[in-house]
Design an enzyme around this catalytic site. Structure first.
Site, short mmCIF file in Angstrom:
data_model
loop_
_atom_site.label_atom_id
_atom_site.label_comp_id
_atom_site.label_asym_id
_atom_site.label_seq_id
_atom_site.Cartn_x
_atom_site.Cartn_y
_atom_site.Cartn_z
N ARG A 166 0.84 -1.20 0.00
CA ARG A 166 0.00 0.00 0.00
C ARG A 166 0.87 1.26 0.00
O ARG A 166 0.57 2.25 -0.68
CB ARG A 166 -0.94 0.00 1.21
CG ARG A 166 -2.10 -0.98 1.09
CD ARG A 166 -3.14 -0.77 2.17
NE ARG A 166 -2.75 -1.32 3.46
CZ ARG A 166 -3.07 -2.54 3.87
NH1 ARG A 166 -3.75 -3.36 3.07
NH2 ARG A 166 -2.72 -2.97 5.07
N PHE A 196 -10.87 -5.58 -6.57
CA PHE A 196 -10.97 -6.42 -5.38
C PHE A 196 -10.61 -5.55 -4.17
O PHE A 196 -9.79 -5.93 -3.33
CB PHE A 196 -10.03 -7.63 -5.45
CG PHE A 196 -10.21 -8.48 -6.68
CD1 PHE A 196 -11.25 -9.40 -6.77
CD2 PHE A 196 -9.36 -8.35 -7.76
CE1 PHE A 196 -11.41 -10.19 -7.91
CE2 PHE A 196 -9.51 -9.13 -8.90
CZ PHE A 196 -10.53 -10.06 -8.97
N ASP A 256 -15.45 -3.80 -6.15
CA ASP A 256 -15.58 -5.04 -5.40
C ASP A 256 -16.99 -5.59 -5.61
O ASP A 256 -17.93 -4.84 -5.88
CB ASP A 256 -15.33 -4.80 -3.90
CG ASP A 256 -14.93 -6.08 -3.17
OD1 ASP A 256 -13.73 -6.25 -2.91
OD2 ASP A 256 -15.81 -6.91 -2.88
N ASP A 285 -5.68 -7.11 -6.55
CA ASP A 285 -5.36 -7.83 -5.31
C ASP A 285 -6.52 -8.76 -4.95
O ASP A 285 -7.26 -8.52 -4.00
CB ASP A 285 -5.11 -6.83 -4.18
CG ASP A 285 -4.70 -7.52 -2.88
OD1 ASP A 285 -4.14 -8.63 -2.95
OD2 ASP A 285 -4.97 -6.95 -1.80
N CYS A 300 -2.22 -13.96 -3.13
CA CYS A 300 -2.10 -14.47 -1.76
C CYS A 300 -2.38 -15.97 -1.73
O CYS A 300 -2.75 -16.52 -0.70
CB CYS A 300 -3.05 -13.73 -0.82
SG CYS A 300 -4.81 -13.93 -1.24
#
Length: 402
Positions: A222, A238, A260, A308, A348
């Site tokens: 970030r 996202f 989102d 992300d 992730c």
């Protein structure tokens, strides 16, 4: 050693395969059920079990969990040790010492214990201002919980502690009168906590939110996005509750779009912007849509796009589809990037390796036929360090295209 079984029983002893002995000596923290050749008796969750080598000498010590394929989570390898309260206290202080100097007064949200990588297997501890969130991934910690809470109260006096439990152990927790989201120490005023990160204020849902309430692991990325946002139209895909969006706005973005599928997450993004009045002058738009579909439409050009997504491969069988999805996302995002625009793409998914993920994104750039400069690749933040391969899940790549 701390007793978790009736004192009249002999110490739980395990004999394991030669391959498992090699892995334990090399520092791997997990012993699988399939690697246990024999044991002297049945064991209970949370017992401290000893692993013996071929000559029946002490090899390792760990937390036993008969209800998990990870039968033992290692605490110590080498010469025998006495695991008592003093040992646990020193164990905790060693991990906390690794965070000293990492954060100043502008950041009071970060990870204090990162599971196996800090020697606390199956246990994660995050700080949000004066609230600690303790997440457990194995029932082996239940018998030790009171001791852990005592140690935390000594080092964080006045802090509340919220217990979060992985789904696979929530039923077992009922035996100990515990449940997910329970305040096990101190007073909690509602389900959310306001904390600071790099001088920005965020709300964390510590009782019901994803992970421990916020995605603390992306803090360093970030900050990188903030440094790249000046004068750019930024898309945060996202977006969840807008972490990257707030940093982009503070970094001087001309406008920010938080995209989102969850209306609840987007409401959280709006609330986080409201917590930071200095950002009110930046045009922030929330869009509720499926990211994969939205990126295929003509949305105009952006100067910076953040991809992300949540984990796209929660199991090994989903790995190939996840790799393809990362490539598709990058390919569609590149079509929305103007000349000189920057793509930040993150993964992730632990089942997708760093090599596979970067290859998927780089492949999309190559197929676009555009010139590019790879600015940076990143991995885990220092408070989320990974000490073994299975713990390495986070990776990101920054690419500028022309």
């Amino acid at each position: 050693m701390t007793q978790t079984a009736p004192p009249h029983l002999p110490r739980l002893r395990l004999k394991v395969t030669p391959a498992a002995q090699t892995q334990l000596r090399a520092g791997h923290p997990w012993l699988y059920e399939s690697s246990v050749k024999s044991q002297n008796r049945p064991g209970a969750a949370g017992e401290l079990a000893v692993v013996l080598d071929r000559q029946e000498r002490f090899l390792a010590l760990g937390l036993y969990d008969p209800g998990s394929p990870l039968r033992l989570r290692t605490l110590h390898v080498g010469a025998p040790v006495t695991v008592d309260r003093a040992w646990w206290a020193q164990h905790l202080d060693s991990a906390l010492a690794l965070r000293e100097g990492l954060f100043d007064h502008a950041t009071d949200g970060y990870r204090l214990l990162n599971g196996e990588s800090d020697g606390w297997p199956g246990l994660v501890l995050d700080r949000y201002a004066s609230t600690l969130v303790l997440k457990l991934y194995t029932a082996a910690w239940f018998p030790h919980l009171s001791m852990v809470l005592e140690l935390l109260s000594e080092r964080f006096p006045g802090f509340a502690v919220v217990l979060r439990l992985s789904r696979n152990i929530q039923e077992a927790a009922k035996t100990f009168d515990l449940h997910d989201g329970q305040a096990v120490q101190g007073d909690l005023d509602g389900e959310t906590v306001i904390f600071s990160e790099s001088g920005l204020r965020f709300e964390a849902d510590v009782v019901k939110g994803q992970k421990t309430g916020f995605f603390l692991d992306q803090r360093e990325n970030r900050r990188r996005v903030e440094a790249l946002s000046q004068g750019r139209r930024v898309l945060n895909a996202f977006s969840f509750t807008g972490g990257f969006s707030l940093y982009a706005a503070r970094g001087g973005a001309s406008s920010v779009v938080s995209l989102d599928l969850s209306q609840h997450a987007l409401a959280g993004a709006k609330h986080n912007f409201a917590l930071n009045p200095a950002l009110v002058g930046v045009g922030h738009q929330t869009v509720q849509a499926d990211v994969f579909e939205w990126l295929r439409e003509d949305q105009g050009h952006f100067g910076l796009i953040v991809l992300d997504p949540p984990s796209l491969a929660r199991r090994e069988s989903e790995r190939a589809a996840a790799i393809a999805a990362y490539g598709t996302l990058a390919e569609d995002a590149l079509k929305l990037l103007g000349r000189g625009g920057i793509l930040m793409s993150a993964s992730c998914s632990a089942h997708v390796s760093e090599r596979e993920f970067f290859a998927a994104v780089r492949g999309a750039v190559k197929r676009s036929g555009r010139g590019s400069v790879e600015l940076e690749t990143t991995a885990h933040a220092p408070d989320h360090h990974a000490s073994f391969a299975e713990a390495e899940y986070l990776k990101a790549i920054f690419i500028q295209v022309f």
